[in-house]
Design a protein around this motif. Structure first.
Motif, PDB file in Angstrom:
ATOM      1  N   GLY A  63       0.811  -1.217   0.000  1.00  0.00           N
ATOM      2  CA  GLY A  63       0.000   0.000   0.000  1.00  0.00           C
ATOM      3  C   GLY A  63       0.844   1.266   0.000  1.00  0.00           C
ATOM      4  N   PHE A  64       0.163   2.392  -0.070  1.00  0.00           N
ATOM      5  CA  PHE A  64       0.824   3.695  -0.125  1.00  0.00           C
ATOM      6  C   PHE A  64       1.427   4.069   1.224  1.00  0.00           C
ATOM      7  CE2 PHE A  64      -2.717   3.837  -3.174  1.00  0.00           C
ATOM      8  CZ  PHE A  64      -2.060   4.202  -4.328  1.00  0.00           C
ATOM      9  N   THR A  65       2.538   4.799   1.197  1.00  0.00           N
ATOM     10  CA  THR A  65       3.072   5.400   2.417  1.00  0.00           C
ATOM     11  C   THR A  65       2.359   6.737   2.625  1.00  0.00           C
ATOM     12  OG1 THR A  65       4.826   6.605   1.275  1.00  0.00           O
ATOM     13  CG2 THR A  65       5.337   4.351   1.983  1.00  0.00           C
ATOM     14  N   PRO A  66       2.435   7.325   3.827  1.00  0.00           N
ATOM     15  CA  PRO A  66       1.764   8.613   4.066  1.00  0.00           C
ATOM     16  C   PRO A  66       2.248   9.731   3.143  1.00  0.00           C
ATOM     17  CG  PRO A  66       2.411   7.591   6.134  1.00  0.00           C
ATOM     18  CD  PRO A  66       3.030   6.768   5.047  1.00  0.00           C
ATOM     19  N   GLU A  67       3.473   9.582   2.622  1.00  0.00           N
ATOM     20  CA  GLU A  67       4.033  10.644   1.755  1.00  0.00           C
ATOM     21  C   GLU A  67       3.614  10.497   0.296  1.00  0.00           C
ATOM     22  OE1 GLU A  67       6.172   9.736   5.311  1.00  0.00           O
ATOM     23  OE2 GLU A  67       6.062   8.487   3.506  1.00  0.00           O
ATOM     24  N   ALA A  68       2.905   9.429  -0.046  1.00  0.00           N
ATOM     25  CA  ALA A  68       2.589   9.133  -1.451  1.00  0.00           C
ATOM     26  C   ALA A  68       1.703  10.205  -2.079  1.00  0.00           C
ATOM     27  CB  ALA A  68       1.913   7.775  -1.558  1.00  0.00           C
ATOM     28  N   ASP A  69       2.014  10.506  -3.336  1.00  0.00           N
ATOM     29  CA  ASP A  69       1.198  11.441  -4.117  1.00  0.00           C
ATOM     30  C   ASP A  69       0.290  10.608  -5.020  1.00  0.00           C
ATOM     31  OD1 ASP A  69       0.056  13.416  -5.624  1.00  0.00           O
ATOM     32  OD2 ASP A  69       1.921  14.416  -6.140  1.00  0.00           O
ATOM     33  N   LEU A  70      -0.950  10.398  -4.588  1.00  0.00           N
ATOM     34  CA  LEU A  70      -1.878   9.500  -5.291  1.00  0.00           C
ATOM     35  C   LEU A  70      -2.338  10.044  -6.639  1.00  0.00           C
ATOM     36  CD1 LEU A  70      -1.913   8.434  -2.349  1.00  0.00           C
ATOM     37  CD2 LEU A  70      -4.301   7.866  -2.697  1.00  0.00           C
ATOM     38  N   LYS A  71      -2.163  11.328  -6.854  1.00  0.00           N
ATOM     39  CA  LYS A  71      -2.683  11.901  -8.107  1.00  0.00           C
ATOM     40  C   LYS A  71      -1.671  11.869  -9.250  1.00  0.00           C
ATOM     41  CE  LYS A  71      -1.707  16.800  -7.017  1.00  0.00           C
ATOM     42  NZ  LYS A  71      -1.098  16.622  -5.687  1.00  0.00           N
ATOM     43  N   LYS A  72      -0.464  11.353  -8.988  1.00  0.00           N
ATOM     44  CA  LYS A  72       0.559  11.334 -10.036  1.00  0.00           C
ATOM     45  C   LYS A  72       1.265   9.980 -10.123  1.00  0.00           C
ATOM     46  CE  LYS A  72       1.531  16.288  -9.849  1.00  0.00           C
ATOM     47  NZ  LYS A  72       2.544  17.322  -9.522  1.00  0.00           N
ATOM     48  N   VAL A  73       0.496   8.907 -10.078  1.00  0.00           N
ATOM     49  CA  VAL A  73       1.067   7.560 -10.148  1.00  0.00           C
ATOM     50  C   VAL A  73       1.432   7.247 -11.608  1.00  0.00           C
ATOM     51  CG1 VAL A  73       0.651   5.108  -9.769  1.00  0.00           C
ATOM     52  CG2 VAL A  73      -0.228   6.797  -8.134  1.00  0.00           C
ATOM     53  N   SER A  74       2.669   6.824 -11.834  1.00  0.00           N
ATOM     54  CA  SER A  74       3.152   6.555 -13.194  1.00  0.00           C
ATOM     55  C   SER A  74       3.063   5.072 -13.540  1.00  0.00           C
ATOM     56  CB  SER A  74       4.609   7.003 -13.349  1.00  0.00           C
ATOM     57  OG  SER A  74       4.739   8.392 -13.200  1.00  0.00           O
ATOM     58  N   LEU A  75       2.564   4.784 -14.721  1.00  0.00           N
ATOM     59  CA  LEU A  75       2.597   3.428 -15.275  1.00  0.00           C
ATOM     60  C   LEU A  75       3.550   3.475 -16.461  1.00  0.00           C
ATOM     61  CD1 LEU A  75       1.570   0.509 -15.582  1.00  0.00           C
ATOM     62  CD2 LEU A  75      -0.279   1.397 -16.985  1.00  0.00           C
ATOM     63  N   ILE A  76       4.654   2.730 -16.361  1.00  0.00           N
ATOM     64  CA  ILE A  76       5.680   2.736 -17.409  1.00  0.00           C
ATOM     65  C   ILE A  76       5.666   1.384 -18.096  1.00  0.00           C
ATOM     66  CG2 ILE A  76       8.136   3.082 -17.901  1.00  0.00           C
ATOM     67  CD1 ILE A  76       8.183   4.506 -15.053  1.00  0.00           C
ATOM     68  N   ARG A  77       5.501   1.410 -19.414  1.00  0.00           N
ATOM     69  CA  ARG A  77       5.371   0.160 -20.186  1.00  0.00           C
ATOM     70  C   ARG A  77       6.233   0.245 -21.441  1.00  0.00           C
ATOM     71  NH1 ARG A  77      -0.628  -1.495 -20.991  1.00  0.00           N
ATOM     72  NH2 ARG A  77      -0.284  -1.930 -18.784  1.00  0.00           N
ATOM     73  N   ILE A  78       6.834  -0.887 -21.808  1.00  0.00           N
ATOM     74  CA  ILE A  78       7.610  -0.924 -23.053  1.00  0.00           C
ATOM     75  C   ILE A  78       6.648  -1.233 -24.202  1.00  0.00           C
ATOM     76  CG2 ILE A  78       9.434  -2.094 -24.339  1.00  0.00           C
ATOM     77  CD1 ILE A  78      10.815  -2.611 -21.676  1.00  0.00           C
ATOM     78  N   VAL A  79       6.572  -0.308 -25.149  1.00  0.00           N
ATOM     79  CA  VAL A  79       5.708  -0.465 -26.319  1.00  0.00           C
ATOM     80  C   VAL A  79       6.577  -0.308 -27.564  1.00  0.00           C
ATOM     81  CG1 VAL A  79       3.694   0.418 -27.571  1.00  0.00           C
ATOM     82  CG2 VAL A  79       3.742   0.505 -25.061  1.00  0.00           C
ATOM     83  N   LYS A  80       6.670  -1.360 -28.354  1.00  0.00           N
ATOM     84  CA  LYS A  80       7.469  -1.359 -29.582  1.00  0.00           C
ATOM     85  C   LYS A  80       8.904  -0.914 -29.294  1.00  0.00           C
ATOM     86  CE  LYS A  80       3.543  -0.601 -32.658  1.00  0.00           C
ATOM     87  NZ  LYS A  80       2.908   0.281 -33.656  1.00  0.00           N
ATOM     88  N   GLY A  81       9.471  -1.427 -28.208  1.00  0.00           N
ATOM     89  CA  GLY A  81      10.870  -1.145 -27.885  1.00  0.00           C
ATOM     90  C   GLY A  81      11.126   0.186 -27.210  1.00  0.00           C
ATOM     91  N   GLU A  82      10.084   0.939 -26.900  1.00  0.00           N
ATOM     92  CA  GLU A  82      10.255   2.242 -26.249  1.00  0.00           C
ATOM     93  C   GLU A  82       9.465   2.299 -24.941  1.00  0.00           C
ATOM     94  OE1 GLU A  82      10.888   5.145 -30.141  1.00  0.00           O
ATOM     95  OE2 GLU A  82       9.047   5.282 -28.972  1.00  0.00           O
ATOM     96  N   HIS A  83      10.036   3.008 -23.962  1.00  0.00           N
ATOM     97  CA  HIS A  83       9.309   3.212 -22.709  1.00  0.00           C
ATOM     98  C   HIS A  83       8.237   4.284 -22.918  1.00  0.00           C
ATOM     99  CE1 HIS A  83      12.914   1.297 -20.864  1.00  0.00           C
ATOM    100  NE2 HIS A  83      12.008   0.823 -20.037  1.00  0.00           N
ATOM    101  N   GLU A  84       7.018   3.934 -22.608  1.00  0.00           N
ATOM    102  CA  GLU A  84       5.909   4.889 -22.661  1.00  0.00           C
ATOM    103  C   GLU A  84       5.365   5.042 -21.249  1.00  0.00           C
ATOM    104  OE1 GLU A  84       5.076   6.572 -25.237  1.00  0.00           O
ATOM    105  OE2 GLU A  84       5.782   5.466 -26.979  1.00  0.00           O
ATOM    106  N   THR A  85       5.073   6.272 -20.858  1.00  0.00           N
ATOM    107  CA  THR A  85       4.611   6.545 -19.492  1.00  0.00           C
ATOM    108  C   THR A  85       3.249   7.220 -19.519  1.00  0.00           C
ATOM    109  OG1 THR A  85       6.898   6.844 -18.767  1.00  0.00           O
ATOM    110  CG2 THR A  85       5.180   7.680 -17.304  1.00  0.00           C
TER     111      THR A  85
END
Length: 201
Positions: free
Chosen positions: A145-167
């Motif tokens: 779970g989140f720590t108290p310092e977590a910024d819930l409105k800016k969670v990043s999902l990073i995925r490799i798509v066609k050999g490139e990182h997309e966020t």
């Protein structure tokens, strides 16, 4: 007369530079909706069913090992991770051709392994492997779970798509507030990063 000529020359040059500058700008790419994209390649932990219509005694179901390979009768170790189901099927047909009169083979994905790395402001950052479809929120909860310092409105999902990182950035506050929110599903190899809130001094 000379001044007017020079002025006209400078105007033409400036227009040419402006035209070149605007023409050389790369078109902006539309942001990818990562949630709608699922990986088509096999990963370690996936379970595949391999069937031989002409040699049913060779039929089997196997989990792809941590090294990304399968151990198969007659042909031995075969690299499977990083291939699509179709590519693996074609390779097996080629490998079994010298061994069988009819080398027809069918490969089907039985269960999908979903390895995900969760990092940042979570209690237990690290790698989690799901054996079923899982959401970004589930992955974060599995990481303590989140720590108290977590910024819930800016969670990043990073995925490799066609050999490139997309966020893609997600605001997870609405779902935690009980509001109807589309599910964000993970794909194998995703990295989820939860930043900390910026302190205002």
């Amino acid at each position: 007369m000379q001044i007017a000529f020079r002025r006209n020359t400078w105007i033409k040059l400036a227009a040419l530079v402006l035209l070149l500058a605007t023409g050389c700008q790369a078109p902006k790419r539309a942001p990818l909706q990562l949630t709608s994209q699922t990986p088509s390649f096999l990963v370690a932990g996936d379970v595949v069913k391999i069937s031989f219509p002409a040699a049913p005694e060779l039929n089997q179901t196997q989990k792809i090992g941590a090294d990304g390979s399968l151990s198969l009768p007659l042909v031995g170790e075969v690299a499977a991770a990083g291939k699509t189901v179709g590519q693996l099927q074609e390779e097996l047909a080629r490998l079994y051709k010298p061994q069988l009169q009819d080398s027809e083979v069918t490969v089907a994905l039985e269960t999908r392994a979903v390895p995900v790395v969760v990092s940042g402001a979570v209690a237990k950052p690290g790698k989690i492997v799901f054996e079923r479809p899982a959401t970004v929120l589930e992955a974060i909860m599995e990481a303590g779970g989140f720590t108290p310092e977590a910024d819930l409105k800016k969670v990043s999902l990073i995925r490799i798509v066609k050999g490139e990182h997309e966020t893609q950035i997600f605001d997870l506050r609405p779902v935690l507030q009980g509001k109807p929110t589309p599910a964000i599903y993970c794909s194998g190899g995703d990295v989820i990063y939860v930043p900390e809130k910026l302190l205002n001094f």
